[in-house]
Design a protein around this motif. Structure first.
Motif, short mmCIF file in Angstrom:
data_model
loop_
_atom_site.label_atom_id
_atom_site.label_comp_id
_atom_site.label_asym_id
_atom_site.label_seq_id
_atom_site.Cartn_x
_atom_site.Cartn_y
_atom_site.Cartn_z
N MET A 198 0.83 -1.21 0.00
CA MET A 198 0.00 0.00 0.00
C MET A 198 0.87 1.25 0.00
N VAL A 199 1.87 1.25 0.86
CA VAL A 199 2.76 2.41 0.97
C VAL A 199 3.54 2.60 -0.32
N GLU A 200 4.09 1.52 -0.87
CA GLU A 200 4.87 1.61 -2.10
C GLU A 200 4.00 2.10 -3.26
N GLN A 201 2.77 1.61 -3.33
CA GLN A 201 1.87 2.04 -4.39
C GLN A 201 1.53 3.52 -4.25
N HIS A 202 1.27 3.97 -3.02
CA HIS A 202 1.00 5.39 -2.78
C HIS A 202 2.19 6.23 -3.19
N ASN A 203 3.39 5.84 -2.77
CA ASN A 203 4.59 6.61 -3.09
C ASN A 203 4.87 6.62 -4.59
N TRP A 204 4.61 5.51 -5.26
CA TRP A 204 4.78 5.44 -6.71
C TRP A 204 3.84 6.43 -7.40
N LYS A 205 2.59 6.48 -6.96
CA LYS A 205 1.62 7.41 -7.54
C LYS A 205 2.04 8.86 -7.30
N MET A 206 2.57 9.13 -6.10
CA MET A 206 3.02 10.49 -5.79
C MET A 206 4.21 10.87 -6.66
N ARG A 207 5.18 9.96 -6.82
CA ARG A 207 6.34 10.25 -7.68
C ARG A 207 5.88 10.52 -9.12
N LYS A 208 4.93 9.73 -9.58
CA LYS A 208 4.42 9.90 -10.94
C LYS A 208 3.70 11.25 -11.07
N ARG A 209 2.88 11.58 -10.08
CA ARG A 209 2.13 12.83 -10.11
C ARG A 209 3.07 14.04 -10.08
N LEU A 210 4.18 13.93 -9.34
CA LEU A 210 5.13 15.03 -9.23
C LEU A 210 6.12 15.08 -10.37
N GLY A 211 6.06 14.07 -11.27
CA GLY A 211 6.96 14.05 -12.41
C GLY A 211 8.37 13.67 -12.05
#
Length: 179
Positions: free
Chosen positions: A56-69
């Protein structure tokens, strides 16, 4: 970015009758509210989450990295990852860096790696010799990828050292001779 220990700590709120707080922390609002209303699906879902929290944490962080470019989020598959749920291990999947490119194209003019290093040093001098990637992007107008690439070159050459901000915990590049 979220972290696993905090998620596990929030998972413990279940014992006080507030199940699902860890899901809300990881931006899984709907299931988090469902867990809250059903006491973690009568405890079963809450117990299953003990094993799911790292993903869950890794998926959230991955989405955040993607969103922030941020670099790396879009290259998960190129780095050998099959999904955002796989944990990054630098010894198994070392970061791929392109340090051979000598020029980049920010705006209309070409800048060499040396020119970018000067811009980063000037930005660091405005912030007590310490610079995060985000702060560098804001101060220089370069992209995240350009800043990360050149900071990595500077790290390899020994111009900077890497550390963590003691308060916020994010990565900071320390230009040791600038104070």
């Amino acid at each position: 970015m979220n972290n696993v220990p905090t998620s596990y700590l929030l998972w413990l709120f279940w014992l006080a009758g507030c199940a699902g707080i860890h899901r809300i922390y990881n931006k899984k609002y709907v299931s988090g509210l469902f867990w809250l209303c059903t006491w973690g699906v009568f405890g079963i879902g809450q117990l299953v989450d003990l094993f799911l929290i790292p993903d869950m944490v890794e998926q959230h962080n991955w989405k955040m990295r993607k969103r922030l470019g941020m670099t790396g989020a879009e290259n998960y598959l190129a780095g050998g990852f099959q999904s955002p749920n796989q944990v990054y291990n630098p010894s198994v999947h070392p970061p791929v860096l392109e340090v051979n490119s000598q020029t980049v194209q920010p705006g209309n003019k070409s800048l060499s790696n040396e020119d970018i290093m000067v811009k980063l040093a000037q930005a660091a001098s405005n912030h007590g010799g310490k610079l995060s990637v985000t702060r560098a992007v804001i101060d220089t107008g370069l992209t995240f990828e350009q800043v990360e690439r050149v900071l990595q070159i500077m790290l390899e050459k020994g111009y900077v050292v890497i550390g963590n901000d003691p308060i916020k915990g994010h990565i900071v590049y320390d230009f040791m001779d600038i104070s």
